[in-house]
Design an enzyme around this catalytic site. Structure first.
Site, mmCIF file in Angstrom:
data_model
loop_
_atom_site.group_PDB
_atom_site.id
_atom_site.type_symbol
_atom_site.label_atom_id
_atom_site.label_comp_id
_atom_site.label_asym_id
_atom_site.label_seq_id
_atom_site.Cartn_x
_atom_site.Cartn_y
_atom_site.Cartn_z
ATOM 1 N N GLU A 178 0.865 -1.178 0.000
ATOM 2 C CA GLU A 178 0.000 0.000 0.000
ATOM 3 C C GLU A 178 0.901 1.226 0.000
ATOM 4 O O GLU A 178 1.705 1.404 0.916
ATOM 5 C CB GLU A 178 -0.898 0.035 1.241
ATOM 6 C CG GLU A 178 -2.193 -0.724 1.088
ATOM 7 C CD GLU A 178 -3.129 -0.478 2.261
ATOM 8 O OE1 GLU A 178 -2.947 0.517 3.001
ATOM 9 O OE2 GLU A 178 -4.045 -1.290 2.447
ATOM 10 N N ASP B 53 -5.897 8.981 9.342
ATOM 11 C CA ASP B 53 -4.523 8.719 9.764
ATOM 12 C C ASP B 53 -4.211 9.317 11.126
ATOM 13 O O ASP B 53 -4.564 10.461 11.421
ATOM 14 C CB ASP B 53 -3.532 9.279 8.733
ATOM 15 C CG ASP B 53 -3.643 8.570 7.400
ATOM 16 O OD1 ASP B 53 -3.883 7.356 7.429
ATOM 17 O OD2 ASP B 53 -3.479 9.220 6.364
#
Length: 271
Positions: free
Chosen positions: A46, A57
């Site tokens: 990824e 995040d």
């Protein structure tokens, strides 16, 4: 669906998919890190695209995005970087992890052109709800890309069934609510959620968000087909960053990174 994704789906469990941020600590080092991850046993990669408002995040990946943005990394430059990875010997699938605003700015058609040009295999857009992804999913299929779907422990049974039936590549199951980052515990009912996801999905079911050790992966080895690990890897890159950027220290730092991975990556056959 590209051949690399098909080969990925047929590999022996547990599958291992690491996450790194394109351009952290530099574009050239990102290529070296990708190769080190493949050598350590990664089954796919990824590749995160830095973004100034990364809703999913946690602090570790936010800092990585900041460093990458300071290196002028963009979605288009990151996709070009995948060609550099391929030239250096990367053969595993690469999945672009980007927020939809960046995809919208670049333009979907431009994205698909670049994906074909630079041998990209998949796309993950964490801020796009499943119900709004049907057109993008169809376009990905038309361009031989896999659009990776996400499911959370709070996903209803009916919705999980719908997501599982239409998933491409693999189904990304989120271990916990909130943002990314290493954890010591996971959402209640996680085992049942993973069992339900496997029953609903026609593609491998991987768990991510918070996994930071081989022991945690072993905890779930019978409940899923593999693992996605990001923050703990990105944190190690942050720690090694100054040495990775020094020509006289770079080789040693990459070896330290490889040694770290050797203790982290799940064994294909647990002893």
């Amino acid at each position: 669906m590209g051949n690399r994704i098909k080969e990925f789906q047929q590999k022996k469990s547990p599958l291992f998919v690491p996450f790194i941020t394109a351009g952290d600590p530099s574009p050239d080092i990102t290529v070296d890190l990708a190769i080190a991850l493949q050598k350590a046993g990664a089954d796919a990669l990824e590749l995160g695209i830095p973004y100034s408002d990364p809703l999913a995040d946690g602090p570790v990946i936010q800092r990585a995005s900041k460093r990458a943005l300071e290196n002028d990394m963009t979605l288009e430059k990151a996709m070009v970087l995948v060609s550099d990875m391929r030239g250096a010997g990367l053969t595993i699938p690469v999945i672009i992890f980007t927020y939809y605003n960046l995809l919208l700015q670049l333009g979907e058609q431009k994205f698909f052109e670049l994906a074909a040009q630079h041998e990209i295999d998949g796309l993950l857009v964490p801020d796009m709800p499943f119900e709004e992804s049907k057109d993008l999913q169809a376009s990905c299929s038309d361009h031989d890309l896999s659009l990776i779907s996400l499911a959370a422990p709070t996903t209803s049974e009916g919705r999980l069934k719908e997501i599982g039936e239409s998933s491409q590549g693999f189904l990304y199951c989120i271990s916990s609510l909130g943002v990314t980052g290493a954890r010591t515990s996971f959402a209640s009912g996680i085992d049942r959620f993973l069992n339900d996801a496997r029953a609903a999905s026609s593609v491998p079911v991987l768990i991510g968000f918070g996994l930071s050790s081989r022991e945690q992966m072993q905890q779930f080895e019978e409940k899923c087909d593999g693992f996605i690990v990001g923050s703990t890897i990105v944190s190690k890159i942050e720690e090694l960053g100054p040495d990775l950027l020094r020509e006289d220290k770079q080789r040693e730092a990459l070896q330290t990174f490889s040694d770290f991975l050797a203790a982290l990556v799940p064994l294909k056959v647990y002893s």
